[in-house]
Design a protein around this motif. Structure first.
Motif, PDB file in Angstrom:
ATOM      1  N   THR A 186       0.987  -1.166  -0.041  1.00 31.70           N
ATOM      2  CA  THR A 186       0.035   0.021  -0.011  1.00 31.70           C
ATOM      3  C   THR A 186       0.854   1.237   0.065  1.00 31.70           C
ATOM      4  N   LEU A 270      -4.990 -13.187  -0.790  1.00 29.30           N
ATOM      5  CA  LEU A 270      -5.334 -12.395   0.308  1.00 29.30           C
ATOM      6  C   LEU A 270      -6.711 -12.577   0.494  1.00 29.30           C
ATOM      7  N   ASN A 271      -6.934 -12.294   1.968  1.00 26.41           N
ATOM      8  CA  ASN A 271      -8.192 -12.120   2.311  1.00 26.41           C
ATOM      9  C   ASN A 271      -8.729 -10.697   2.221  1.00 26.41           C
ATOM     10  N   ILE A 272      -8.938 -10.076   1.299  1.00 29.06           N
ATOM     11  CA  ILE A 272      -8.898  -8.502   1.068  1.00 29.06           C
ATOM     12  C   ILE A 272     -10.220  -8.045   1.857  1.00 29.06           C
ATOM     13  N   ALA A 276     -10.118  -4.989   4.655  1.00 27.01           N
ATOM     14  CA  ALA A 276     -10.509  -3.975   4.542  1.00 27.01           C
ATOM     15  C   ALA A 276     -11.459  -3.610   5.871  1.00 27.01           C
ATOM     16  N   VAL A 284      -5.635  -0.123   2.138  1.00 28.63           N
ATOM     17  CA  VAL A 284      -6.100  -1.336   1.256  1.00 28.63           C
ATOM     18  C   VAL A 284      -7.245  -0.898   0.138  1.00 28.63           C
ATOM     19  N   TRP A 289      -6.786  -3.577  -4.391  1.00 30.21           N
ATOM     20  CA  TRP A 289      -6.019  -4.680  -4.735  1.00 30.21           C
ATOM     21  C   TRP A 289      -7.231  -5.685  -5.399  1.00 30.21           C
ATOM     22  N   ALA A 290      -8.383  -5.871  -5.074  1.00 26.81           N
ATOM     23  CA  ALA A 290      -9.283  -6.965  -5.508  1.00 26.81           C
ATOM     24  C   ALA A 290      -9.592  -6.480  -7.104  1.00 26.81           C
TER      25      ALA A 290
END
Length: 379
Positions: A186, A270-272, A276, A284, A289-290
């Motif tokens: 980030t 990742l567990n975005i 979040a 984030v 990212w997603a």
């Protein structure tokens, strides 16, 4: 493919009316399902609701001004909401019951058979034909590719857009023989590659945060619903839209560069959603990212490349040289206490991601062969 629409006053009124009627139909369908289950424990299907559209048009003549397939798609959209709800309940996840939609939370309608009926692009004349609305001026900033399947008309603030979903043939790129691992970040870097390349984080929202805050503060001092209050709200929405457009442009350009250079790209799975909701949520979400992973995957699929997510556990703690595990603070170099390897912490993580990606790809390629050998031995 997304294009800007420029409707005239009459067409804009027709678009607003269509959107309003679709929203009312969605809410009515939701109320019908809720009421039927509460009163008699009966579930109303989307097929039954679609079949009732003929009666609705007879009782409410204003719905005759909306294309029939647009109304059917509203029922499909409601059905998808319920299917998602029941799927999450079955998986014992947090499941929110479908909600009634207010004006600000229902901003699109879809022609499910665009190109054949309902909505057709007229690129030569710079317009788009929308059934019941007319030929709307459209800015085709790039040629439309592939066969048009659906068209979704969206309202974003005070602007209108149309999004065409097209079936496009894949265009494989020549093989480069290069594979890479990427570590997402980030601040100060958006991603770090296993080759040691650093892509700085643009932090678009951070740069616009002060301006958005000033506009929001000014809006709170105006009478709610007044002309100046609405004008400030439109400015806030426009600034958020500008941030989103800049972020999306950055994602597309970065993903295109990676896809052109590498045959396979490995990233952390990742567990975005969980991140979040943590203390790093703002950073984030600003990084997006997603959205980036989704864009990267789509471009890779079209180019015949591979994008694979790997287990992110201990990628920053494991030594990429000998496998020794130790904690290293963010921003510090990774100096292995076992083998003495000295490397940037994030580059070391990217190399670990690359190694895990290679192992996962190797297992996937070996498994079908092993199964075939087992079958031949059994025979």
């Amino acid at each position: 493919m997304k294009y800007r629409l420029f409707p005239n006053i009459t067409q804009e009124k027709a678009l607003d009316t269509t959107l309003c009627l679709c929203r009312q139909l969605y809410n009515a369908g939701l109320e019908e399902r809720r009421g039927a289950y509460k009163k008699s424990g009966v579930s109303v299907s989307s097929y039954e609701q679609k079949r009732a559209l003929t009666e609705i048009k007879a009782d409410l003549p204003e719905y005759k001004g909306v294309h029939s397939q647009v109304l059917q798609d509203v029922m499909e959209r409601l059905d998808k909401s319920f299917k998602g709800f029941f799927r999450r309940v079955k998986a014992k996840q947090t499941a929110g019951y479908p909600r009634f939609k207010g004006r600000k939370h229902y901003d699109s309608f879809t022609y499910p058979q665009a190109g054949k009926t309902g909505a057709m692009p007229l690129e030569d004349s710079g317009k788009v034909y929308l059934s019941k609305i007319g030929n709307v001026r459209c800015k085709f900033h790039r040629p439309l590719e592939g066969q048009v399947k659906t068209a979704t008309v969206k309202r974003e603030g005070d602007k209108w857009f149309i999004v065409f979903a097209c079936e496009v043939e894949t265009a494989p790129l020549p093989a480069t023989g290069d594979v890479i691992g990427i570590d997402l970040g980030t601040n100060p870097n958006f991603l770090i590659t296993s080759d040691g390349e650093f892509v700085p984080a643009p932090r678009h929202f951070k740069k616009s945060e002060r301006k958005i805050g000033l506009l929001q503060r000014a809006a709170t001092k105006k009478k709610r619903g007044s002309r100046r209050y609405k004008a400030l709200k439109r400015q806030v929405a426009a600034e958020h839209r500008r941030v989103a457009n800049r972020r999306r442009d950055f994602h597309h350009k970065t993903a295109r560069t990676l896809v052109n250079r590498h045959n396979a790209i490995y990233h952390e799975d990742l567990n975005i959603i969980g991140l979040a909701r943590s203390r790093t949520a703002k950073s984030v979400l600003d990084a997006g990212w997603a959205s980036f992973i989704n864009i990267l995957s789509l471009k890779a699929a079209n180019a015949g490349r591979t994008v694979l997510g790997v287990d992110p556990k201990y990628t920053s703690q494991d030594c990429s040289g000998c496998g020794h595990r130790q904690k290293v603070k963010i921003g510090h170099a990774y100096v292995c206490a076992n083998c003495g390897m000295d490397m940037h912490r994030d580059v070391n993580a990217a190399v670990n991601i690359l190694n895990r990606g290679r192992d996962a790809a190797f297992c996937e390629s070996v498994q079908p062969t092993a199964l075939a050998d087992q079958r031949s031995l059994a025979l």
